[in-house]
Scaffold this motif. Structure first.
Motif, PDB file in Angstrom:
ATOM      1  N   GLN A  33      88.834  55.815  49.565  1.00 37.61           N
ATOM      2  CA  GLN A  33      90.220  55.806  49.021  1.00 37.61           C
ATOM      3  C   GLN A  33      90.635  56.777  48.099  1.00 37.61           C
ATOM      4  N   ILE A  34      89.594  57.246  47.242  1.00 38.84           N
ATOM      5  CA  ILE A  34      89.715  58.422  46.390  1.00 38.84           C
ATOM      6  C   ILE A  34      89.660  59.743  47.425  1.00 38.84           C
ATOM      7  N   ARG A  35      88.844  59.824  48.233  1.00 35.35           N
ATOM      8  CA  ARG A  35      88.825  61.021  49.073  1.00 35.35           C
ATOM      9  C   ARG A  35      90.109  61.116  49.971  1.00 35.35           C
ATOM     10  N   SER A  36      90.640  60.148  50.463  1.00 36.42           N
ATOM     11  CA  SER A  36      91.994  60.297  51.196  1.00 36.42           C
ATOM     12  C   SER A  36      92.984  60.455  50.247  1.00 36.42           C
ATOM     13  N   GLY A  37      92.996  59.890  49.108  1.00 33.71           N
ATOM     14  CA  GLY A  37      93.943  60.233  48.202  1.00 33.71           C
ATOM     15  C   GLY A  37      93.917  61.696  47.640  1.00 33.71           C
ATOM     16  N   HIS A  38      92.808  62.165  47.385  1.00 28.99           N
ATOM     17  CA  HIS A  38      92.717  63.784  46.970  1.00 28.99           C
ATOM     18  C   HIS A  38      92.994  64.449  48.162  1.00 28.99           C
ATOM     19  N   HIS A  39      92.967  64.267  49.197  1.00 28.61           N
ATOM     20  CA  HIS A  39      93.264  64.974  50.254  1.00 28.61           C
ATOM     21  C   HIS A  39      94.803  65.173  50.413  1.00 28.61           C
ATOM     22  N   ALA A  41      96.863  64.397  48.130  1.00 30.06           N
ATOM     23  CA  ALA A  41      97.576  65.087  46.939  1.00 30.06           C
ATOM     24  C   ALA A  41      97.689  66.524  47.036  1.00 30.06           C
ATOM     25  N   VAL A  42      96.393  67.063  47.483  1.00 24.28           N
ATOM     26  CA  VAL A  42      96.251  68.619  47.865  1.00 24.28           C
ATOM     27  C   VAL A  42      96.924  69.253  49.068  1.00 24.28           C
ATOM     28  N   ALA A  43      97.061  68.276  50.200  1.00 21.54           N
ATOM     29  CA  ALA A  43      97.796  68.674  51.325  1.00 21.54           C
ATOM     30  C   ALA A  43      99.313  68.661  50.983  1.00 21.54           C
ATOM     31  N   SER A  44      99.747  67.746  50.228  1.00 15.37           N
ATOM     32  CA  SER A  44     101.235  67.939  49.971  1.00 15.37           C
ATOM     33  C   SER A  44     101.814  68.546  48.699  1.00 15.37           C
ATOM     34  N   CYS A  45     100.877  69.017  47.660  1.00 14.64           N
ATOM     35  CA  CYS A  45     101.561  69.196  46.408  1.00 14.64           C
ATOM     36  C   CYS A  45     102.482  70.587  46.388  1.00 14.64           C
ATOM     37  N   GLU A  55      99.183  62.531  39.308  1.00 20.75           N
ATOM     38  CA  GLU A  55      99.647  61.328  39.953  1.00 20.75           C
ATOM     39  C   GLU A  55      98.557  60.563  40.610  1.00 20.75           C
ATOM     40  N   PHE A  56      97.625  61.399  41.136  1.00 19.02           N
ATOM     41  CA  PHE A  56      96.422  61.048  41.803  1.00 19.02           C
ATOM     42  C   PHE A  56      95.228  60.450  40.833  1.00 19.02           C
TER      43      PHE A  56
END
Length: 323
Positions: A33-39, A41-45, A55-56
């Motif tokens: 979940q953390i890896r998905s959330g980080h991806h 966050a970076v992809a949409s920032c 937020e992440f």
């Protein structure tokens, strides 16, 4: 002798193994979940990358802090429930008389039991630390605060060294007190004191800090983050910087700051305050450890605790002669 040690340990090992299996499954799910959330966050920032990453962090901070705290107390718990009863229970129930009248010497009996219990406890803690370090790695890269007391003691190598020291300490306390429950309580108390003292008193002195004179400009004051993990002031913007001390505020030419004028700046809106303080031309001498020293500190602190474990083992071997 080794088989007997395993047999006596099987109940504790079964309970701890089941708990670790459940915890391990949770950490695998959390890490995904953390890896998905980080991806995401970076992809949409886009232009608001800082906001997305904050937020992440807030999304996973609470869960990780609880897991960090659990791993931090795990060595004390293993020393309390595995180490302290190791000899104390034998002495309290009188079964040591039967064991020590066999062909196995007291020293060999203690060495084998300590080796089996300590190695097993270290392996379990190491697995917990490995899973938590893996799960939290994207979060840690964003937070950049792995030198803080909570995170440093709950990542990579040092939890294993803590466990070795705690288990041997528990065995020695049990050997001295000869009562299981008091030995468990004292082991937990002593190791908790050690875990508080080492980060605050010992760890900062495992290396010579770097000194830097920092100008307190308005931009530096706006970006100043909490000391101890990362100091985003001029010259110290790298991640994982560990600030260990700050001297008193001085002007650029070394004069003492006019405190009345300084305190007069500490009111109103933050930007106005920052400009007012910057106008005083303040400088502060900062002592810090660069983030690149992290692994050096991990190895040094692990070596410190493993050396303590060996010293405590020597004391236990000496003490058992008169037990």
């Amino acid at each position: 002798m080794t088989w007997l040690s395993w047999r006596q340990l099987r109940a504790q090992l079964l309970v701890t193994g089941v708990a670790l299996a459940v915890l391990g499954a949770y950490l695998v799910v959390l890490g995904t979940q953390i890896r998905s959330g980080h991806h995401d966050a970076v992809a949409s920032c886009g232009d608001a990358c800082g906001s997305a990453l904050r937020e992440f962090q807030s999304r996973f901070q609470g869960q990780l802090y609880l897991l960090d705290a659990l791993l931090l107390v795990t060595p004390a718990l293993l020393g309390m429930f595995w180490g302290a009863p190791l000899v104390a229970r034998e002495l309290e129930t009188g079964t040591h008389r039967l064991v020590w009248n066999q062909s196995v010497s007291r020293h060999r009996w203690l060495v084998v039991r300590l080796a089996v219990v300590t190695a097993t406890a270290a392996a379990l803690t190491g697995l917990f630390s490995l899973l938590l370090t893996w799960a939290a790695s994207p979060y840690d890269a964003v937070a950049a605060d792995r030198f803080t007391a909570l995170l440093f003691g709950a990542r990579n190598l040092v939890p294993v060294a803590y466990t070795c020291c705690s288990v041997v300490l528990g065995a020695l306390v049990g050997l001295v007190l000869r009562r299981t429950v008091p030995a468990m309580a004292l082991t937990a108390l002593l190791f908790a004191a050690i875990q508080v003292a080492v980060p605050t008193v010992v760890r900062p002195h495992l290396g010579t800090p770097v000194h830097s004179s920092q100008a307190m400009s308005a931009e530096a004051i706006r970006n100043l983050s909490f000391l101890g993990a990362q100091a985003d002031v001029e010259g110290l913007s790298a991640p994982n910087v560990w600030v260990v001390s700050n001297s008193k505020l001085l002007t650029a030419d070394g004069r003492t700051v006019d405190l009345d004028r300084y305190h007069g700046c500490l009111s109103g809106q933050f930007d106005v305050m920052a400009q007012c303080v910057a106008a005083l031309d303040l400088h502060v001498d900062v002592a810090y450890h660069p983030g690149g020293r992290y692994w050096r500190f991990q190895w040094l602190e692990s070596l410190l605790f493993l050396t303590a474990a060996l010293a405590l083992t020597g004391l236990a071997l000496w003490r058992i002669r008169v037990a």
